[in-house]
Design a protein around this motif. Sequence first.
Motif, PDB file in Angstrom:
ATOM      1  N   SER A  13       0.418  -1.296   0.360  1.00 45.63           N
ATOM      2  CA  SER A  13      -0.199   0.533   0.057  1.00 45.63           C
ATOM      3  C   SER A  13       0.848   1.217  -0.275  1.00 45.63           C
ATOM      4  O   SER A  13       1.824   1.135   0.670  1.00 45.63           O
ATOM      5  CB  SER A  13      -0.553  -0.074   1.033  1.00 45.63           C
ATOM      6  OG  SER A  13      -1.336   1.115   0.922  1.00 45.63           O
ATOM      7  N   THR A  14       0.194   2.236  -0.769  1.00 43.96           N
ATOM      8  CA  THR A  14       1.593   3.893  -0.605  1.00 43.96           C
ATOM      9  C   THR A  14       0.196   4.364   0.274  1.00 43.96           C
ATOM     10  O   THR A  14       0.484   5.695   0.487  1.00 43.96           O
ATOM     11  CB  THR A  14       1.223   4.317  -2.647  1.00 43.96           C
ATOM     12  OG1 THR A  14      -0.184   4.252  -2.823  1.00 43.96           O
ATOM     13  CG2 THR A  14       1.924   2.906  -2.778  1.00 43.96           C
ATOM     14  N   SER A  15      -0.690   3.666   1.323  1.00 42.33           N
ATOM     15  CA  SER A  15      -1.003   4.708   1.637  1.00 42.33           C
ATOM     16  C   SER A  15      -0.270   5.220   3.569  1.00 42.33           C
ATOM     17  O   SER A  15       0.948   4.470   3.622  1.00 42.33           O
ATOM     18  CB  SER A  15      -2.375   4.228   2.962  1.00 42.33           C
ATOM     19  OG  SER A  15      -2.150   2.892   3.644  1.00 42.33           O
ATOM     20  N   GLY A  16      -0.535   6.100   3.889  1.00 47.40           N
ATOM     21  CA  GLY A  16       0.299   6.433   4.797  1.00 47.40           C
ATOM     22  C   GLY A  16      -0.488   7.380   5.681  1.00 47.40           C
ATOM     23  O   GLY A  16      -1.339   7.747   5.811  1.00 47.40           O
ATOM     24  N   ASP A  17       0.308   8.271   6.758  1.00 56.96           N
ATOM     25  CA  ASP A  17      -0.115   9.002   7.859  1.00 56.96           C
ATOM     26  C   ASP A  17       0.297  10.785   7.582  1.00 56.96           C
ATOM     27  O   ASP A  17       1.772  10.758   7.299  1.00 56.96           O
ATOM     28  CB  ASP A  17      -0.969   8.524   9.196  1.00 56.96           C
ATOM     29  CG  ASP A  17       0.168   8.032   9.508  1.00 56.96           C
ATOM     30  OD1 ASP A  17       1.486   9.143   9.883  1.00 56.96           O
ATOM     31  OD2 ASP A  17      -0.532   8.492  10.987  1.00 56.96           O
ATOM     32  N   VAL A  18       0.358  11.942   7.999  1.00 58.14           N
ATOM     33  CA  VAL A  18       0.712  13.175   8.147  1.00 58.14           C
ATOM     34  C   VAL A  18      -0.075  13.302   9.653  1.00 58.14           C
ATOM     35  O   VAL A  18      -0.783  13.498   9.683  1.00 58.14           O
ATOM     36  CB  VAL A  18       0.141  13.889   6.833  1.00 58.14           C
ATOM     37  CG1 VAL A  18       0.668  15.404   6.971  1.00 58.14           C
ATOM     38  CG2 VAL A  18       0.477  13.413   5.507  1.00 58.14           C
ATOM     39  N   ALA A  19       1.524  13.779  10.398  1.00 59.60           N
ATOM     40  CA  ALA A  19       1.121  14.218  11.628  1.00 59.60           C
ATOM     41  C   ALA A  19       1.473  16.190  11.219  1.00 59.60           C
ATOM     42  O   ALA A  19       2.434  16.311  10.360  1.00 59.60           O
ATOM     43  CB  ALA A  19       2.275  14.208  12.308  1.00 59.60           C
TER      44      ALA A  19
END
Length: 98
Positions: A13-19
């Motif tokens: 997956s190329t998903s992720g998160d941003v803080a």
Amino acid sequence: MARAREMMAGAQSTSGDVALRCDPEDAEVYLDGVLQGLCSDYSGSPRGLTLGSGLHQIEVKKRGYWPYTTYYEPSGARARLTIQLRSSESVPGGNTTP
């Protein structure tokens, strides 16, 4: 075994998160035009703004400030975004007192 490895490599997956770190902290966060909450909700502790794969529009807004808009495509890792909104009440290069 080789077939399983191929399938796993294709399923990454190329998903992720941003803080998000914002000033002011109570600015609203929009993901692809949909309100997600306040910036302080996504400071990375305990969670960041979760993004699926593909290119996303992130907007940070608060009344009395110029909005901030950026585009981000996650790479699978956590990213950190620092945003300082500018007051829309101030005049650039001028005195703000009457």
